[in-house]
Design a protein around this motif. Structure first.
Motif, PDB file in Angstrom:
ATOM      1  N   PRO A   1     -14.274  40.943 -30.798  1.00 15.63           N
ATOM      2  CA  PRO A   1     -15.297  40.666 -31.820  1.00 15.63           C
ATOM      3  C   PRO A   1     -14.906  41.158 -33.216  1.00 15.63           C
ATOM      4  O   PRO A   1     -15.420  40.641 -34.209  1.00 15.63           O
ATOM      5  N   ARG A   2     -13.992  42.126 -33.303  1.00 15.03           N
ATOM      6  CA  ARG A   2     -13.564  42.587 -34.633  1.00 15.03           C
ATOM      7  C   ARG A   2     -12.693  41.549 -35.319  1.00 15.03           C
ATOM      8  O   ARG A   2     -12.736  41.399 -36.543  1.00 15.03           O
ATOM      9  N   LEU A   3     -11.908  40.819 -34.544  1.00 14.22           N
ATOM     10  CA  LEU A   3     -11.011  39.820 -35.111  1.00 14.22           C
ATOM     11  C   LEU A   3     -11.657  38.437 -35.173  1.00 14.22           C
ATOM     12  O   LEU A   3     -11.179  37.561 -35.902  1.00 14.22           O
ATOM     13  N   CYS A   4     -12.709  38.231 -34.388  1.00 15.34           N
ATOM     14  CA  CYS A   4     -13.451  36.971 -34.434  1.00 15.34           C
ATOM     15  C   CYS A   4     -14.924  37.338 -34.545  1.00 15.34           C
ATOM     16  O   CYS A   4     -15.588  37.607 -33.534  1.00 15.34           O
ATOM     17  N   THR A   5     -15.434  37.386 -35.772  1.00 13.03           N
ATOM     18  CA  THR A   5     -16.790  37.881 -35.987  1.00 13.03           C
ATOM     19  C   THR A   5     -17.861  36.861 -35.643  1.00 13.03           C
ATOM     20  O   THR A   5     -19.022  37.219 -35.463  1.00 13.03           O
ATOM     21  N   ARG A   6     -17.468  35.586 -35.564  1.00 12.10           N
ATOM     22  CA  ARG A   6     -18.427  34.583 -35.107  1.00 12.10           C
ATOM     23  C   ARG A   6     -17.671  33.406 -34.526  1.00 12.10           C
ATOM     24  O   ARG A   6     -16.664  32.962 -35.087  1.00 12.10           O
ATOM     25  N   TYR A   7     -18.158  32.903 -33.397  1.00 13.50           N
ATOM     26  CA  TYR A   7     -17.538  31.742 -32.757  1.00 13.50           C
ATOM     27  C   TYR A   7     -18.648  30.824 -32.271  1.00 13.50           C
ATOM     28  O   TYR A   7     -19.489  31.214 -31.467  1.00 13.50           O
ATOM     29  N   GLN A   8     -18.648  29.591 -32.791  1.00 17.22           N
ATOM     30  CA  GLN A   8     -19.623  28.598 -32.379  1.00 17.22           C
ATOM     31  C   GLN A   8     -18.896  27.395 -31.786  1.00 17.22           C
ATOM     32  O   GLN A   8     -17.808  27.028 -32.234  1.00 17.22           O
ATOM     33  N   ALA A   9     -19.523  26.783 -30.790  1.00 15.75           N
ATOM     34  CA  ALA A   9     -18.923  25.616 -30.142  1.00 15.75           C
ATOM     35  C   ALA A   9     -20.026  24.751 -29.540  1.00 15.75           C
ATOM     36  O   ALA A   9     -21.112  25.236 -29.208  1.00 15.75           O
ATOM     37  N   VAL A  10     -19.717  23.469 -29.419  1.00 15.80           N
ATOM     38  CA  VAL A  10     -20.639  22.537 -28.783  1.00 15.80           C
ATOM     39  C   VAL A  10     -19.811  21.454 -28.095  1.00 15.80           C
ATOM     40  O   VAL A  10     -18.734  21.084 -28.572  1.00 15.80           O
ATOM     41  N   VAL A  11     -20.305  20.953 -26.969  1.00 13.78           N
ATOM     42  CA  VAL A  11     -19.615  19.907 -26.218  1.00 13.78           C
ATOM     43  C   VAL A  11     -20.217  18.555 -26.589  1.00 13.78           C
ATOM     44  O   VAL A  11     -21.442  18.401 -26.632  1.00 13.78           O
ATOM     45  N   MET A  12     -19.350  17.578 -26.868  1.00 11.72           N
ATOM     46  CA  MET A  12     -19.772  16.213 -27.205  1.00 11.72           C
ATOM     47  C   MET A  12     -19.238  15.251 -26.146  1.00 11.72           C
ATOM     48  O   MET A  12     -18.068  15.321 -25.765  1.00 11.72           O
ATOM     49  N   ASP A  13     -20.099  14.342 -25.673  1.00 10.63           N
ATOM     50  CA  ASP A  13     -19.706  13.368 -24.655  1.00 10.63           C
ATOM     51  C   ASP A  13     -19.794  11.948 -25.233  1.00 10.63           C
ATOM     52  O   ASP A  13     -20.419  11.715 -26.275  1.00 10.63           O
TER      53      ASP A  13
ATOM     54  N   GLN B   1     -22.070  27.524 -39.069  1.00  7.51           N
ATOM     55  CA  GLN B   1     -23.187  26.687 -38.591  1.00  7.51           C
ATOM     56  C   GLN B   1     -23.264  25.382 -39.372  1.00  7.51           C
ATOM     57  O   GLN B   1     -23.433  24.304 -38.794  1.00  7.51           O
ATOM     58  N   ALA B   2     -23.147  25.483 -40.704  1.00 10.99           N
ATOM     59  CA  ALA B   2     -23.217  24.274 -41.533  1.00 10.99           C
ATOM     60  C   ALA B   2     -22.079  23.323 -41.187  1.00 10.99           C
ATOM     61  O   ALA B   2     -22.268  22.103 -41.124  1.00 10.99           O
ATOM     62  N   ALA B   3     -20.890  23.876 -40.960  1.00  5.92           N
ATOM     63  CA  ALA B   3     -19.732  23.042 -40.638  1.00  5.92           C
ATOM     64  C   ALA B   3     -19.897  22.367 -39.285  1.00  5.92           C
ATOM     65  O   ALA B   3     -19.599  21.174 -39.126  1.00  5.92           O
ATOM     66  N   LEU B   4     -20.378  23.112 -38.296  1.00  7.50           N
ATOM     67  CA  LEU B   4     -20.548  22.538 -36.962  1.00  7.50           C
ATOM     68  C   LEU B   4     -21.598  21.427 -36.987  1.00  7.50           C
ATOM     69  O   LEU B   4     -21.415  20.362 -36.375  1.00  7.50           O
ATOM     70  N   ALA B   5     -22.680  21.663 -37.706  1.00 13.31           N
ATOM     71  CA  ALA B   5     -23.725  20.643 -37.800  1.00 13.31           C
ATOM     72  C   ALA B   5     -23.192  19.381 -38.476  1.00 13.31           C
ATOM     73  O   ALA B   5     -23.498  18.260 -38.065  1.00 13.31           O
ATOM     74  N   ARG B   6     -22.397  19.553 -39.515  1.00 14.41           N
ATOM     75  CA  ARG B   6     -21.829  18.397 -40.206  1.00 14.41           C
ATOM     76  C   ARG B   6     -20.864  17.646 -39.300  1.00 14.41           C
ATOM     77  O   ARG B   6     -20.837  16.406 -39.295  1.00 14.41           O
ATOM     78  N   ALA B   7     -20.058  18.359 -38.521  1.00 16.20           N
ATOM     79  CA  ALA B   7     -19.123  17.707 -37.614  1.00 16.20           C
ATOM     80  C   ALA B   7     -19.855  16.901 -36.547  1.00 16.20           C
ATOM     81  O   ALA B   7     -19.465  15.779 -36.208  1.00 16.20           O
ATOM     82  N   VAL B   8     -20.924  17.460 -36.004  1.00 16.74           N
ATOM     83  CA  VAL B   8     -21.719  16.740 -35.007  1.00 16.74           C
ATOM     84  C   VAL B   8     -22.322  15.484 -35.622  1.00 16.74           C
ATOM     85  O   VAL B   8     -22.322  14.404 -35.017  1.00 16.74           O
ATOM     86  N   GLU B   9     -22.838  15.618 -36.835  1.00 17.10           N
ATOM     87  CA  GLU B   9     -23.423  14.473 -37.535  1.00 17.10           C
ATOM     88  C   GLU B   9     -22.395  13.365 -37.731  1.00 17.10           C
ATOM     89  O   GLU B   9     -22.683  12.187 -37.481  1.00 17.10           O
ATOM     90  N   LEU B  10     -21.196  13.716 -38.163  1.00 18.11           N
ATOM     91  CA  LEU B  10     -20.147  12.723 -38.380  1.00 18.11           C
ATOM     92  C   LEU B  10     -19.657  12.122 -37.062  1.00 18.11           C
ATOM     93  O   LEU B  10     -19.346  10.932 -36.994  1.00 18.11           O
ATOM     94  N   CYS B  11     -19.600  12.950 -36.025  1.00 18.56           N
ATOM     95  CA  CYS B  11     -19.160  12.456 -34.716  1.00 18.56           C
ATOM     96  C   CYS B  11     -20.128  11.413 -34.185  1.00 18.56           C
ATOM     97  O   CYS B  11     -19.720  10.391 -33.623  1.00 18.56           O
ATOM     98  N   GLN B  12     -21.402  11.637 -34.361  1.00 19.67           N
ATOM     99  CA  GLN B  12     -22.395  10.653 -33.942  1.00 19.67           C
ATOM    100  C   GLN B  12     -22.248   9.360 -34.743  1.00 19.67           C
ATOM    101  O   GLN B  12     -22.443   8.264 -34.219  1.00 19.67           O
ATOM    102  N   LYS B  13     -21.843   9.507 -36.004  1.00 21.46           N
ATOM    103  CA  LYS B  13     -21.775   8.356 -36.907  1.00 21.46           C
ATOM    104  C   LYS B  13     -20.527   7.514 -36.703  1.00 21.46           C
ATOM    105  O   LYS B  13     -20.606   6.276 -36.705  1.00 21.46           O
ATOM    106  N   VAL B  14     -19.369   8.145 -36.524  1.00 21.24           N
ATOM    107  CA  VAL B  14     -18.111   7.384 -36.501  1.00 21.24           C
ATOM    108  C   VAL B  14     -17.417   7.381 -35.147  1.00 21.24           C
ATOM    109  O   VAL B  14     -16.412   6.695 -34.982  1.00 21.24           O
ATOM    110  N   ALA B  15     -17.916   8.177 -34.173  1.00 17.36           N
ATOM    111  CA  ALA B  15     -17.253   8.208 -32.869  1.00 17.36           C
ATOM    112  C   ALA B  15     -18.220   8.068 -31.707  1.00 17.36           C
ATOM    113  O   ALA B  15     -17.816   8.215 -30.550  1.00 17.36           O
ATOM    114  N   CYS B  16     -19.494   7.803 -32.017  1.00 12.91           N
ATOM    115  CA  CYS B  16     -20.513   7.531 -30.984  1.00 12.91           C
ATOM    116  C   CYS B  16     -20.743   8.710 -30.039  1.00 12.91           C
ATOM    117  O   CYS B  16     -21.249   8.516 -28.922  1.00 12.91           O
ATOM    118  N   GLY B  17     -20.357   9.909 -30.429  1.00 12.92           N
ATOM    119  CA  GLY B  17     -20.526  11.054 -29.548  1.00 12.92           C
ATOM    120  C   GLY B  17     -21.961  11.582 -29.557  1.00 12.92           C
ATOM    121  O   GLY B  17     -22.731  11.342 -30.490  1.00 12.92           O
TER     122      GLY B  17
END
Length: 807
Positions: free
Chosen positions: A224-236, A384-400
């Motif tokens: 946790p000292r070297l990685c202070t935050r880790y977020q992930a989500v699975v897209m199908d 968080q902002a980056a992950l949300a934006r990636a999910v939004e774009l994935c839904q838009k251009v890759a149907c995830g």
């Protein structure tokens, strides 16, 4: 650090209508400096969108056809050899005056009406490679560019149809402002500087419907000292394919090569928000698990660039249940990368320790766009902002669609950073009367929160300013608010006041002092000074592998020998060695003087003080290298600096491959040390070998000198031993020395005095002979204690390097 950013992209997030030149001027006065603008439309002048309304055979050529093409105001008959030409197809039509590259090769040519096999053709239907878009629109030989996906009408200018009525800015970002290393960051600065509305709204992660069948997944953070935050989500349900043009175009203009829609999304988010991301193939992750841990000694990973890197416990990695799948903050692994067959992915958005990332990419010799950002220090709240934006774009251009919760492992709860702010103190620091309301408006436009506190004394107001998450790493005190107010107000608007008082005594130039000191030291070391002209010939530059085209050239040189200002001290040194080698077959020389670096559009080149140390002769190249390296190390010790060397040297043909290193002070490369390439010495007519080191003296002066410590003379005598080691040929002494020193706390000194290679050692082996000196601060060591230390050292050497004692 510099970034390339599209003006149209910036304007998506800030309501400005200024022309690119005006935007550049105002931004450069108050914020990130825009060094240059690159208009995108000019290369597509006289090109329009056309629609094929009919295709008929060419009367005199089987492979050519005549395309009746609607270009809006008229219809043209164009001879075309495109293998994919069909009725109804939208195409690129280059009219008279357009600049095209025939078949995508050679120089640009101006298009003129021509007669092709007896048929007049007034225009040209182009392939993507012929107009500079071959990488964005890959195609087979003889295929023309298909614009059928484009909604533009016939006759529309191509630049407008492809959103190329744009300017790409080359923007310099200071190291302390990683928040501005993004399109949104630049837009936020522009909103404050140009008093415009900031339009960006942070994307929101979608809620997961209860009916969604969740895929199994797990995230563990062991460091946790070297990685202070880790977020992930699975897209199908992800459909891998080329990205839409608007996305590819943004990447292309930012200097990033489009790959596929998922990889492009991660790069797009990095450029837009400044947060690097990565996407894993879910089905290739063993155990459907992500573990953020240190690498195990001996582990290795095949990276996405095709290289294989050996890891050790100093490196932070992202692993699955069995093996590393990415080097944290640097690059992902090839085995779990997104491919054409990928159906399910895992988006990763994390914050890594900047020092760890910097040490890792340097150790692996793998610097990336991600590592450049992470090493500056990124805020945890950005993930968080980056992950949300990636999910939004994935839904838009890759149907995830998301099929897991958002995993969020954070080492500490977020804390609000607040400082007191007194407008009258800020005015005193700035030296100009700026109304408190104006200063507060500036701070709020930059994203700071402000709340008024009760009056602390008559007529004086106190405010509490809350620092937004994207500025928590560079705002350190109340003084920083004064700086923000001053720069947005405009340093150019501050009044000019003639200073009063006694003229100060002229300060001594520290560079000249350092130059004299270097000369005295190298004299004492036995090197002979050279004094060369500041001018060199074209021939000397070319022999030394310098491009005369980027060197400062005199308008009226006295002779051709003095045509260019020297960009390096090396050409002059090589000429001196060539002239003197007959009388003095070997020698040690140096020069301390200025070199001249041509600047873009500058009237005069930059004068850069430089030091060159060189040895030449017929003897073995290792001896020459060690002599020069020893002189450099001794001089830096004399200057109270620590010098480091890294086997990362530019492949210019000047240096011998594998026998050159870069010279570093801290993390700054200031020069190069190595043997000159045989082709260079042969070009100058030198028979022997030449080893040299050249470094920037001004960089040394700017670096911070180490404080010197003095201690008492040891009261107890040392115990000395000599040790001859046999190690594999690939082992360098530096690694052996570090292993020796780490194996004994009583070791005081390690001195290499011999390197031997011979058949008796075995194939691929060599021998190091070293003097070892052991000393205890409180008593005299016994021979038995020294022998025990030797045994421990040999055990470590055998374990880590495969070394043995030479018999």
């Amino acid at each position: 650090m510099n970034i390339l950013a599209s003006y149209n992209w910036i304007k998506e997030f800030v309501a400005v209508k200024a022309a690119p030149d005006e935007f550049s001027r105002r931004m450069s006065l108050c914020g990130p400096s825009i060094e240059r603008g690159y208009p995108q439309a000019p290369p597509f002048e006289n090109m329009v969108v056309g629609r094929i309304e009919g295709v008929k055979p060419h009367p005199n050529a089987d492979r050519l056809r005549i395309a009746v093409t609607d270009i809006g105001d008229r219809k043209l008959e164009i001879v075309c050899g495109g293998s994919n030409l069909t009725d109804g197809m939208k195409v690129v039509v280059a009219l008279e005056g357009a600049m095209v590259r025939w078949h995508g090769e050679g120089e640009l040519i101006e298009l003129k009406p021509a007669e092709v096999r007896g048929v007049k053709s007034e225009a040209m239907i182009c392939a993507a490679s012929e107009i500079g878009l071959g990488e964005a629109f890959p195609h087979s030989t003889h295929e023309i560019m298909d614009l059928s996906w484009c909604k533009a009408k016939s006759g529309t200018r191509l630049a407008k149809a492809l959103d190329l009525d744009d300017t790409v800015f080359d923007i310099e970002i200071t190291t302390n402002r990683p928040d501005a290393f993004s399109v949104v960051g630049i837009a936020r600065e522009a909103a404050a500087i140009m008093d415009a509305d900031f339009l960006w709204k942070e994307a929101v992660l979608p809620s997961l419907p209860k009916s969604t069948e969740r895929l199994p997944f797990e995230v563990k953070v062991e460091e946790p000292r070297l990685c202070t935050r880790y977020q992930a989500v699975v897209m199908d349900g992800v459909e891998i394919g080329p990205s839409p043009w608007w996305l590819k175009n943004r990447l292309r203009m930012s200097g990033v090569r489009p790959i596929n829609n998922i990889v492009d999304i991660t790069n797009y988010v990095m450029l837009e928000l400044g947060q690097p991301m990565h996407a894993f193939d879910y089905d290739k992750l063993r155990g459907q698990t992500i573990v953020v841990r240190r690498a195990k000694d001996g582990e290795s990973i095949a990276l996405l660039d095709g290289s294989v890197k050996k890891l050790d416990s100093e490196r932070l990695v992202i692993a699955d249940a069995e093996r590393p799948v990415a080097v944290a903050g640097v690059m992902g692994g090839e085995e779990t990368g997104v491919s054409d067959g990928t159906k399910r992915i895992v988006f990763e958005s994390a914050t890594f320790d900047p020092v760890s990332v910097r040490r890792t990419w340097r150790a692996l010799n793998t610097q990336t766009d991600s590592s450049l950002r992470f090493e500056k220090g990124l805020p945890e709240d950005l993930t968080q902002a980056a992950l949300a934006r990636a999910v939004e774009l994935c839904q838009k251009v890759a149907c995830g669609k998301a099929v897991s919760k958002v995993f969020d492992e954070r080492s500490a709860k977020p804390k609000k950073v607040r400082f007191a702010f007194r407008p009258e103190r800020a005015e005193a620091l700035i030296g100009v009367k700026i109304p408190a309301a104006r200063m507060l408006k500036i701070l709020k436009s930059l994203g700071f929160g402000a709340a008024r506190k009760p009056t602390i004394r008559r007529g004086k107001a106190l405010y509490e300013i809350e620092v937004p998450y994207w500025r928590v790493r560079d705002i350190e005190s109340e003084r920083d608010f004064a700086e923000e107010a001053a720069r947005i107000f405009g340093y150019a608007n501050l009044p000019s006041v003639l200073p009063s008082g006694v003229l100060p005594v002229q300060a001594v130039d520290p560079v000249l002092v350092a130059e004299d000191d270097a000369k005295r030291f190298l004299y004492a070391a036995g090197f002979t000074e050279m004094v060369n002209y500041s001018f060199v010939s074209r021939q000397s530059l070319e022999r030394a592998k310098f491009d005369p085209g980027i060197c400062a050239r005199l308008e009226n040189p006295l002779t051709s020998d003095f045509e260019f200002m020297r960009p390096s001290l090396l050409p002059g040194m090589l000429a001196v060695v060539a002239e003197n080698e007959g009388l003095f077959p070997q020698g040690d020389v140096f020069e301390a003087s200025n070199v001249y670096v041509a600047g873009d559009g500058a009237e005069l080149p930059e004068e850069r003080p430089s030091v060159l140390v060189a040895s030449y002769g017929p003897q073995d190249g290792d001896a020459l290298f060690r002599k020069v390296k020893g002189a450099i190390e001794a001089y830096f010790r004399h200057s109270s600096r620590t010098v480091d060397f890294s086997r990362v040297s530019p492949d210019t043909g000047l240096w011998h491959p594998g026998r050159a290193v870069d010279i570093y002070i801290g993390d700054t490369a200031i020069g190069t040390l190595g043997e000159l390439h045989p082709s260079v010495t042969e070009a100058f007519g030198i028979d022997g070998r030449v080893c040299a080191a050249e470094f920037d003296l001004s960089a040394l002066v700017k670096s911070e000198a180490e404080s010197r410590r003095y201690g008492s003379i040891p009261h107890f005598p040392p115990v000395r031993r000599d040790l001859a080691l046999v190690v594999p040929e690939a082992v360098e002494f530096e690694k052996a020395e570090k292993t020796i020193r780490s194996a004994s706390e009583l070791l005081d000194e390690v001195i290499l005095f011999d390197v031997y290679r011979g058949e008796s050692l075995g194939a691929g082996m060599k021998s190091f002979a070293v003097h070892l000196s052991f000393q205890h601060p409180e008593r005299t060591l016994t021979a038995e204690e020294a022998d025990k230390e030797i045994a421990g050292i040999m055990s470590s050497l055998e374990k880590e390097l495969g070394a043995r004692v030479r018999g």
